[in-house]
Design a protein around this motif. Structure first.
Motif, PDB file in Angstrom:
ATOM      1  N   ALA A   1      25.293 -19.779 -11.208  1.00  0.00           N
ATOM      2  CA  ALA A   1      24.456 -19.696 -12.408  1.00  0.00           C
ATOM      3  C   ALA A   1      22.992 -19.899 -12.053  1.00  0.00           C
ATOM      4  N   TRP A   2      22.714 -20.856 -11.194  1.00  0.00           N
ATOM      5  CA  TRP A   2      21.346 -21.121 -10.740  1.00  0.00           C
ATOM      6  C   TRP A   2      20.765 -19.906 -10.021  1.00  0.00           C
ATOM      7  N   SER A   3      21.527 -19.315  -9.132  1.00  0.00           N
ATOM      8  CA  SER A   3      21.066 -18.137  -8.400  1.00  0.00           C
ATOM      9  C   SER A   3      20.749 -16.989  -9.358  1.00  0.00           C
ATOM     10  N   ASP A   4      21.617 -16.795 -10.346  1.00  0.00           N
ATOM     11  CA  ASP A   4      21.396 -15.724 -11.318  1.00  0.00           C
ATOM     12  C   ASP A   4      20.174 -16.000 -12.188  1.00  0.00           C
ATOM     13  N   LEU A   5      19.963 -17.267 -12.545  1.00  0.00           N
ATOM     14  CA  LEU A   5      18.771 -17.631 -13.308  1.00  0.00           C
ATOM     15  C   LEU A   5      17.497 -17.230 -12.561  1.00  0.00           C
ATOM     16  N   CYS A   6      17.469 -17.577 -11.289  1.00  0.00           N
ATOM     17  CA  CYS A   6      16.288 -17.287 -10.472  1.00  0.00           C
ATOM     18  C   CYS A   6      16.042 -15.783 -10.370  1.00  0.00           C
ATOM     19  N   LEU A   7      17.110 -15.007 -10.321  1.00  0.00           N
ATOM     20  CA  LEU A   7      16.994 -13.561 -10.174  1.00  0.00           C
ATOM     21  C   LEU A   7      16.675 -12.869 -11.504  1.00  0.00           C
ATOM     22  N   GLU A   8      17.429 -13.238 -12.537  1.00  0.00           N
ATOM     23  CA  GLU A   8      17.326 -12.518 -13.805  1.00  0.00           C
ATOM     24  C   GLU A   8      16.093 -12.904 -14.626  1.00  0.00           C
ATOM     25  N   TRP A   9      15.561 -14.096 -14.388  1.00  0.00           N
ATOM     26  CA  TRP A   9      14.406 -14.545 -15.162  1.00  0.00           C
ATOM     27  C   TRP A   9      13.154 -14.671 -14.290  1.00  0.00           C
ATOM     28  N   ARG A  10      13.080 -13.846 -13.275  1.00  0.00           N
ATOM     29  CA  ARG A  10      11.936 -13.853 -12.372  1.00  0.00           C
ATOM     30  C   ARG A  10      10.627 -13.684 -13.142  1.00  0.00           C
ATOM     31  N   ASP A  11       9.632 -14.486 -12.771  1.00  0.00           N
ATOM     32  CA  ASP A  11       8.290 -14.461 -13.365  1.00  0.00           C
ATOM     33  C   ASP A  11       8.256 -14.992 -14.795  1.00  0.00           C
ATOM     34  N   GLN A  12       9.330 -15.664 -15.229  1.00  0.00           N
ATOM     35  CA  GLN A  12       9.363 -16.184 -16.592  1.00  0.00           C
ATOM     36  C   GLN A  12       9.609 -17.696 -16.578  1.00  0.00           C
ATOM     37  N   ARG A  13       9.602 -18.261 -17.787  1.00  0.00           N
ATOM     38  CA  ARG A  13       9.817 -19.700 -17.964  1.00  0.00           C
ATOM     39  C   ARG A  13      11.046 -19.891 -18.849  1.00  0.00           C
ATOM     40  N   VAL A  14      12.040 -20.588 -18.324  1.00  0.00           N
ATOM     41  CA  VAL A  14      13.323 -20.699 -19.015  1.00  0.00           C
ATOM     42  C   VAL A  14      13.699 -22.172 -19.189  1.00  0.00           C
ATOM     43  N   LEU A  15      14.082 -22.524 -20.419  1.00  0.00           N
ATOM     44  CA  LEU A  15      14.592 -23.862 -20.704  1.00  0.00           C
ATOM     45  C   LEU A  15      16.113 -23.806 -20.697  1.00  0.00           C
ATOM     46  N   VAL A  16      16.745 -24.647 -19.871  1.00  0.00           N
ATOM     47  CA  VAL A  16      18.199 -24.685 -19.752  1.00  0.00           C
ATOM     48  C   VAL A  16      18.692 -26.025 -20.296  1.00  0.00           C
ATOM     49  N   VAL A  17      19.489 -25.976 -21.359  1.00  0.00           N
ATOM     50  CA  VAL A  17      20.024 -27.198 -21.967  1.00  0.00           C
ATOM     51  C   VAL A  17      21.431 -27.404 -21.415  1.00  0.00           C
ATOM     52  N   THR A  18      21.614 -28.501 -20.692  1.00  0.00           N
ATOM     53  CA  THR A  18      22.878 -28.666 -19.972  1.00  0.00           C
ATOM     54  C   THR A  18      23.223 -30.149 -19.805  1.00  0.00           C
ATOM     55  N   HIS A  19      23.961 -30.488 -18.755  1.00  0.00           N
ATOM     56  CA  HIS A  19      24.552 -31.811 -18.580  1.00  0.00           C
ATOM     57  C   HIS A  19      24.051 -32.470 -17.296  1.00  0.00           C
ATOM     58  N   ALA A  20      24.255 -33.776 -17.209  1.00  0.00           N
ATOM     59  CA  ALA A  20      23.755 -34.545 -16.071  1.00  0.00           C
ATOM     60  C   ALA A  20      24.303 -34.045 -14.743  1.00  0.00           C
ATOM     61  N   GLY A  21      25.616 -33.761 -14.693  1.00  0.00           N
ATOM     62  CA  GLY A  21      26.219 -33.311 -13.438  1.00  0.00           C
ATOM     63  C   GLY A  21      25.648 -31.990 -12.957  1.00  0.00           C
ATOM     64  N   VAL A  22      25.384 -31.087 -13.890  1.00  0.00           N
ATOM     65  CA  VAL A  22      24.800 -29.792 -13.540  1.00  0.00           C
ATOM     66  C   VAL A  22      23.394 -29.989 -12.986  1.00  0.00           C
ATOM     67  N   ILE A  23      22.620 -30.837 -13.652  1.00  0.00           N
ATOM     68  CA  ILE A  23      21.244 -31.094 -13.209  1.00  0.00           C
ATOM     69  C   ILE A  23      21.244 -31.738 -11.822  1.00  0.00           C
ATOM     70  N   ARG A  24      22.107 -32.723 -11.613  1.00  0.00           N
ATOM     71  CA  ARG A  24      22.197 -33.363 -10.300  1.00  0.00           C
ATOM     72  C   ARG A  24      22.511 -32.344  -9.208  1.00  0.00           C
ATOM     73  N   LEU A  25      23.454 -31.469  -9.509  1.00  0.00           N
ATOM     74  CA  LEU A  25      23.899 -30.504  -8.503  1.00  0.00           C
ATOM     75  C   LEU A  25      22.781 -29.535  -8.130  1.00  0.00           C
ATOM     76  N   VAL A  26      22.038 -29.052  -9.112  1.00  0.00           N
ATOM     77  CA  VAL A  26      20.934 -28.124  -8.825  1.00  0.00           C
ATOM     78  C   VAL A  26      19.831 -28.819  -8.042  1.00  0.00           C
ATOM     79  N   VAL A  27      19.452 -30.014  -8.470  1.00  0.00           N
ATOM     80  CA  VAL A  27      18.404 -30.754  -7.760  1.00  0.00           C
ATOM     81  C   VAL A  27      18.839 -31.062  -6.329  1.00  0.00           C
TER      82      VAL A  27
END
Length: 201
Positions: free
Chosen positions: A133-159
């Motif tokens: 999902a993170w990889s797709d976000l970076c690709l599909e929303w290139r040059d834009q600003r996206v707010l992702v509302v999610t959970h602690a575990g997801v945030i920890r994993l991406v960071v």
């Protein structure tokens, strides 16, 4: 001309009605306090986002829908942004598990990748879906600003992925209700370069 920069904000949902229990697959509404946390932090600000993407869980979609409608932003639900399923621990207080499953809970705190609770989602499966999902976000929303509302575990994993933090240090990343983690992804001919701008603000 594109600036080749993507900004992604990872917003941890607010406090929930279920209280301080393990809420992986558990669906629970935002508490009154949770709504207040989020609206105070974001409600009056001019939006700095081009779109809102949310986990399908009620604790995330409620605010995501409200915020997107208020600011007339596109809203997308992504099933991959769910929290990890914690099996038989769902709905349990940590203090309860300290009495009934102290060794397994301790192992999970040390390294959640090696100690999934009974009936829970395998950590490798969780990691794969979130990072896709993170990889797709970076690709599909290139040059834009996206707010992702999610959970602690997801945030920890991406960071942890961006900063190359090992699995055994994952739970040392504190993620409070209603806080925002901001990341920037630079795109050039050699690839994509993600960096952490702020965490837990």
């Amino acid at each position: 001309m594109p600036n080749n920069t993507t900004h992604i904000g990872l917003l941890q949902h607010g406090e929930v009605e279920a209280g301080g229990v393990f809420c992986g697959e558990l669906e629970t509404q935002l508490s009154t306090s949770g709504w207040k946390q989020l609206k105070q932090a974001f409600g009056s600000q001019k939006p700095a986002w081009d779109a809102v993407i949310t986990s399908p869980k009620a604790q995330c979609t409620a605010f995501a829908q409200w915020y997107a409608a208020k600011h007339k932003l596109p809203l997308i639900t992504d099933e991959r942004l769910r929290e990890i399923h914690l099996g038989v621990w769902e709905g349990c207080q940590p203090s309860q598990l300290m009495q009934t499953q102290p060794e397994q809970l301790a192992q999970w705190w040390v390294n959640p990748a090696l100690a999934a609770p009974e009936g829970g989602e395998d950590f490798s499966v969780f990691r794969e879906r979130v990072l896709q999902a993170w990889s797709d976000l970076c690709l599909e929303w290139r040059d834009q600003r996206v707010l992702v509302v999610t959970h602690a575990g997801v945030i920890r994993l991406v960071v942890a992925h961006v900063l190359h933090i090992p699995n055994e240090r994952l739970l040392s990343l504190n993620v409070e209700y209603g806080t925002l983690t901001r990341l920037r992804v630079l795109h050039d001919r050699s690839g994509e370069w993600a960096s952490l701008l702020t965490h837990g603000c």
